[in-house]
Design a protein around this motif. Structure first.
Motif, PDB file in Angstrom:
ATOM      1  N   TYR A 179       2.801 110.720 -79.235  1.00 56.00           N
ATOM      2  CA  TYR A 179       2.796 109.507 -78.416  1.00 56.00           C
ATOM      3  C   TYR A 179       3.464 108.397 -79.202  1.00 56.00           C
ATOM      4  CZ  TYR A 179      -0.648 112.153 -75.813  1.00 56.00           C
ATOM      5  OH  TYR A 179      -1.277 113.127 -75.079  1.00 56.00           O
ATOM      6  N   LYS A 180       4.286 107.603 -78.513  1.00 56.20           N
ATOM      7  CA  LYS A 180       4.916 106.480 -79.203  1.00 56.20           C
ATOM      8  C   LYS A 180       5.256 105.378 -78.215  1.00 56.20           C
ATOM      9  CE  LYS A 180       9.670 106.913 -79.761  1.00 56.20           C
ATOM     10  NZ  LYS A 180      10.778 107.048 -80.624  1.00 56.20           N
ATOM     11  N   LYS A 181       5.301 104.175 -78.762  1.00 65.86           N
ATOM     12  CA  LYS A 181       5.739 103.010 -78.009  1.00 65.86           C
ATOM     13  C   LYS A 181       7.262 103.077 -77.947  1.00 65.86           C
ATOM     14  CE  LYS A 181       5.428  97.982 -78.348  1.00 65.86           C
ATOM     15  NZ  LYS A 181       4.870  96.877 -79.122  1.00 65.86           N
ATOM     16  N   LEU A 182       7.819 102.923 -76.753  1.00 62.26           N
ATOM     17  CA  LEU A 182       9.262 103.039 -76.577  1.00 62.26           C
ATOM     18  C   LEU A 182       9.947 101.681 -76.695  1.00 62.26           C
ATOM     19  CD1 LEU A 182       9.345 105.529 -73.566  1.00 62.26           C
ATOM     20  CD2 LEU A 182       9.546 106.041 -76.002  1.00 62.26           C
ATOM     21  N   THR A 183      11.163 101.703 -77.223  1.00 60.89           N
ATOM     22  CA  THR A 183      11.984 100.502 -77.274  1.00 60.89           C
ATOM     23  C   THR A 183      12.875 100.464 -76.033  1.00 60.89           C
ATOM     24  OG1 THR A 183      13.832 101.564 -78.408  1.00 60.89           O
ATOM     25  CG2 THR A 183      12.068 100.641 -79.807  1.00 60.89           C
ATOM     26  N   LYS A 184      13.444  99.303 -75.777  1.00 57.25           N
ATOM     27  CA  LYS A 184      14.341  99.144 -74.626  1.00 57.25           C
ATOM     28  C   LYS A 184      15.511 100.119 -74.717  1.00 57.25           C
ATOM     29  CE  LYS A 184      17.518  95.829 -73.106  1.00 57.25           C
ATOM     30  NZ  LYS A 184      18.065  94.515 -73.176  1.00 57.25           N
ATOM     31  N   ASP A 185      16.044 100.323 -75.913  1.00 57.31           N
ATOM     32  CA  ASP A 185      17.194 101.220 -76.087  1.00 57.31           C
ATOM     33  C   ASP A 185      16.834 102.682 -75.838  1.00 57.31           C
ATOM     34  OD1 ASP A 185      18.842  99.086 -76.656  1.00 57.31           O
ATOM     35  OD2 ASP A 185      18.653  99.308 -78.832  1.00 57.31           O
ATOM     36  N   GLU A 186      15.588 103.046 -76.058  1.00 60.13           N
ATOM     37  CA  GLU A 186      15.160 104.430 -75.812  1.00 60.13           C
ATOM     38  C   GLU A 186      14.983 104.726 -74.326  1.00 60.13           C
ATOM     39  OE1 GLU A 186      12.519 105.794 -79.596  1.00 60.13           O
ATOM     40  OE2 GLU A 186      11.754 104.049 -78.496  1.00 60.13           O
ATOM     41  N   VAL A 187      14.759 103.685 -73.537  1.00 61.51           N
ATOM     42  CA  VAL A 187      14.559 103.871 -72.097  1.00 61.51           C
ATOM     43  C   VAL A 187      15.926 103.934 -71.427  1.00 61.51           C
ATOM     44  CG1 VAL A 187      13.560 102.908 -69.999  1.00 61.51           C
ATOM     45  CG2 VAL A 187      12.322 102.692 -72.156  1.00 61.51           C
ATOM     46  N   ARG A 188      16.361 105.158 -71.176  1.00 60.96           N
ATOM     47  CA  ARG A 188      17.636 105.394 -70.496  1.00 60.96           C
ATOM     48  C   ARG A 188      17.486 106.627 -69.602  1.00 60.96           C
ATOM     49  NH1 ARG A 188      17.841 106.336 -75.833  1.00 60.96           N
ATOM     50  NH2 ARG A 188      18.459 108.387 -76.546  1.00 60.96           N
ATOM     51  N   LEU A 189      18.422 106.796 -68.721  1.00 65.06           N
ATOM     52  CA  LEU A 189      18.347 107.871 -67.739  1.00 65.06           C
ATOM     53  C   LEU A 189      18.159 109.246 -68.381  1.00 65.06           C
ATOM     54  CD1 LEU A 189      18.290 107.898 -64.708  1.00 65.06           C
ATOM     55  CD2 LEU A 189      20.765 108.173 -64.704  1.00 65.06           C
TER      56      LEU A 189
END
Length: 178
Positions: free
Chosen positions: A5-15
């Motif tokens: 489990y990890k907190k996601l960064t904006k850059d990791e959130v992609r299609l």
């Protein structure tokens, strides 16, 4: 099988993050409020997210992070199998609610307690952010409601009318963080 489990960064959130994610749900019964009472009704349909839903999801999750909210991911062998998002806007008459805006587990990975772990990660973060309660505008499907009720969620004491108007068939729930 270990789930990370990890907190996601904006850059990791992609299609591409969702390329193996299967948001499938076969719904047979849904809860509806009828004359002030909750009734389980025969309402059958299948939900299967496609490219448009995932594009919209990525946009929403990026916005959550950009506005100070949090997105958690659950990974099995570096593949996303679950995620949850928490918004960063306190609301309610006492400013005590934060919204759990998403919690989804890929179809093949349900029943493994991934959702429960993500829910509690969101709870910990909500407490850090000053909330006393989580607010959930949740799908009314029988299984979805059973999940939330098993965690101790109850019908919201205060409804967020903006969320109700967006999804009028959702059940409005809360969870006390105290």
């Amino acid at each position: 099988m270990t789930i990370k489990y990890k907190k996601l960064t904006k850059d990791e959130v992609r299609l591409s993050l969702f390329s193996n994610f299967n948001r499938y749900q076969e719904v047979k019964k849904c809860w509806r409020k009828d004359n002030g009472e909750w009734i389980l009704k025969e309402i059958c349909f299948t939900e299967q997210w496609g490219p448009d839903e995932y594009k919209y999801l990525v946009k929403c999750l990026k916005n959550t992070i950009e506005t100070g909210g949090t997105v958690f991911g659950a990974f099995k062998k570096n593949v996303l199998v679950g995620f949850a998002s928490l918004e960063n806007h306190l609301f309610g008459t006492k400013n005590e609610y934060l919204q759990l805006s998403n919690i989804h587990i890929s179809y093949e990975n349900r029943g493994m307690r991934i959702g429960k772990r993500l829910f509690y990660l969101v709870c910990e973060r909500a407490i850090e952010m000053g909330a006393k309660k989580l607010y959930i505008s949740a799908h009314s499907a029988e299984e979805t409601q059973a999940f939330y009720k098993a965690l101790g969620c109850i019908e919201a004491k205060e409804y967020n009318e903006a969320l109700v108007s967006q999804e009028p068939c959702d059940c409005q729930l809360e969870y006390s963080l105290l």
